[in-house]
Scaffold this active site. Structure first.
Site, PDB file in Angstrom:
ATOM      1  N   ASP A 101      -3.341  -4.937   5.211  1.00  0.00           N
ATOM      2  CA  ASP A 101      -4.499  -5.827   5.121  1.00  0.00           C
ATOM      3  C   ASP A 101      -4.817  -6.420   6.477  1.00  0.00           C
ATOM      4  OD1 ASP A 101      -5.199  -5.882   2.276  1.00  0.00           O
ATOM      5  OD2 ASP A 101      -3.222  -6.786   1.996  1.00  0.00           O
ATOM      6  N   ASP A 119       1.123  -1.408   1.763  1.00  0.00           N
ATOM      7  CA  ASP A 119      -0.034  -2.295   1.638  1.00  0.00           C
ATOM      8  C   ASP A 119      -0.392  -2.773   3.034  1.00  0.00           C
ATOM      9  OD1 ASP A 119      -2.037  -3.830   0.556  1.00  0.00           O
ATOM     10  OD2 ASP A 119      -0.723  -5.467  -0.078  1.00  0.00           O
ATOM     11  N   ARG A 172       3.565  -0.663  -4.843  1.00  0.00           N
ATOM     12  CA  ARG A 172       2.875   0.192  -3.870  1.00  0.00           C
ATOM     13  C   ARG A 172       3.828   0.600  -2.751  1.00  0.00           C
ATOM     14  NH1 ARG A 172       1.100  -4.949  -4.856  1.00  0.00           N
ATOM     15  NH2 ARG A 172       0.606  -6.337  -3.136  1.00  0.00           N
ATOM     16  N   ARG A 184      -0.017   5.716  -1.533  1.00  0.00           N
ATOM     17  CA  ARG A 184      -0.259   4.514  -2.334  1.00  0.00           C
ATOM     18  C   ARG A 184      -1.138   4.861  -3.530  1.00  0.00           C
ATOM     19  NH1 ARG A 184      -2.439  -1.626  -1.075  1.00  0.00           N
ATOM     20  NH2 ARG A 184      -2.764  -2.143  -3.264  1.00  0.00           N
TER      21      ARG A 184
END
Length: 268
Positions: free
Chosen positions: A214, A212, A209, A200
Site C-alpha cells: 500500500d 500486501d 494474503r 495474492r
C-alpha cells in the site's frame, strides 16, 4: 533549487507514425531544463560538482536516436526517464519540437513538453501466508529491479495480529521508503502487478494474503481518488503501520494531520 538549461539542441531522428518519417527521418529541436543543487559547483568551481552539459548533450542525442517511436510523447517520456535515472537531478523538463511535422498548413512547429521528477514515497508491506519474510523480500526485490524505483530504506519486520477478519494467521508487517518517477496511479498499478505476480488472491475482505503493498505517503500529496487515496486512510489508527513507519521516517509529516509520524505514533 538551481537549474541548468540546454536550449535548441538540434537532432536528426526517425520518430513518427508515417512510414516516410521513419524511413527518411527529420529534424527535432530539444530543450532541457534540469533542477538540481549547484551550491558546491558555485562555491568550489569544480566540474565534478555539476553536470557537464556538453557530455549531457551528446548523451541526449544518442538516447534520442537509438530507437524509433511512433509518438513524440513516447520519445519525450523516454528521454526524461533517461536523464532522471542517469544523472543526479531532482527533476527534468524536456520540450521536443518537431518543425517538419506532416501538417498541411503553415505553422512554426509541433511540440511535446514533459516534466518528471523523483518523488519520495512510503509504502506499507505485509504478509501472512506461506514464508512471510520471503514474500516480503521478493516484493522488495521486484521493486528494486524497476529502474523507475529506488529503494532507500526498509524497516524491521514486526509480527502483528490480524485486523478485521480475525480467523487467519498473524502478519509480518514493515515499511519501505522509495523514490520513484511513477505517478500515484502508475505506482499503484505496479504494486498491484507485483501482488498478482506473488500470487495474492482477493477472496475475503481483509483476509489472508501472500503480499500486501500500500502507498502510505506520496510527497505531501492529498487526494481522494478511489484508485489511490492519499495519505492512506486510517493509517494513523494502525500500530502495525505506524510502528515500522516511525522506525524509518519519524520526521515525515502527515499532510492532513500536520503532525510528524513520531508524534502520531507516540499518541497511538
Amino acid at each position: 533549487m538551481d537549474k541548468i538549461y540546454i536550449k535548441g539542441l538540434e537532432v536528426f531522428a526517425n520518430h513518427g507514425v508515417f512510414k516516410e518519417e521513419k524511413n527518411l527521418g527529420q529534424k527535432f529541436v530539444i530543450d532541457v531544463e534540469l533542477e538540481l543543487d549547484l551550491s558546491d559547483a558555485g562555491r568550489y568551481d569544480e566540474l565534478k560538482k555539476t553536470i557537464h552539459y556538453g557530455l549531457l548533450s551528446e548523451a541526449i542525442i544518442e538516447e534520442f536516436t537509438k530507437q524509433s517511436y511512433d509518438l513524440l510523447e513516447k520519445a519525450t517520456y523516454e528521454l526524461c526517464k533517461f536523464v532522471l535515472i542517469n544523472y543526479d537531478v531532482v527533476s527534468v523538463k524536456i520540450t521536443v519540437r518537431k518543425p517538419w511535422a506532416p501538417i498541411k498548413r503553415n505553422f512554426d512547429y509541433v511540440a511535446v513538453e514533459m516534466e518528471k521528477r523523483w518523488h519520495k514515497v512510503f509504502l506499507a508491506v505485509g504478509s501472512n501466508v506461506g514464508d512471510k519474510e520471503k514474500n516480503i523480500r521478493n516484493a522488495i526485490e521486484i521493486l528494486d529491479k524497476n529502474e523507475e524505483v529506488k529503494i532507500k530504506k526498509v524497516s524491521t519486520l514486526i509480527e502483528t495480529d490480524p485486523v478485521g477478519y480475525l480467523d487467519q494467521d498473524k502478519f509480518l508487517n514493515g515499511a519501505i521508503e522509495i523514490e520513484t518517477i511513477f505517478s500515484p496511479k502508475e505506482l499503484m498499478s505496479e504494486l498491484l502487478r507485483i501482488e498478482k505476480e506473488l500470487k495474492r488472491k482477493r477472496i475475503i475482505k481483509d483476509g489472508p494474503r501472500t503480499i500486501d503493498l500500500d502507498i502510505l505517503l506520496y510527497d505531501n500529496l492529498i487526494n481522494d481518488d478511489e484508485f489511490v487515496t492519499l495519505p492512506h486512510p486510517r493509517m494513523e489508527e494502525r500500530t502495525f503501520v505506524m510502528e515500522p513507519l516511525n522506525e524509518i521516517a519519524p520526521n515525515a509529516i502527515h499532510p492532513i494531520l500536520n503532525k510528524r509520524i513520531s508524534m502520531i505514533y507516540k499518541e497511538l
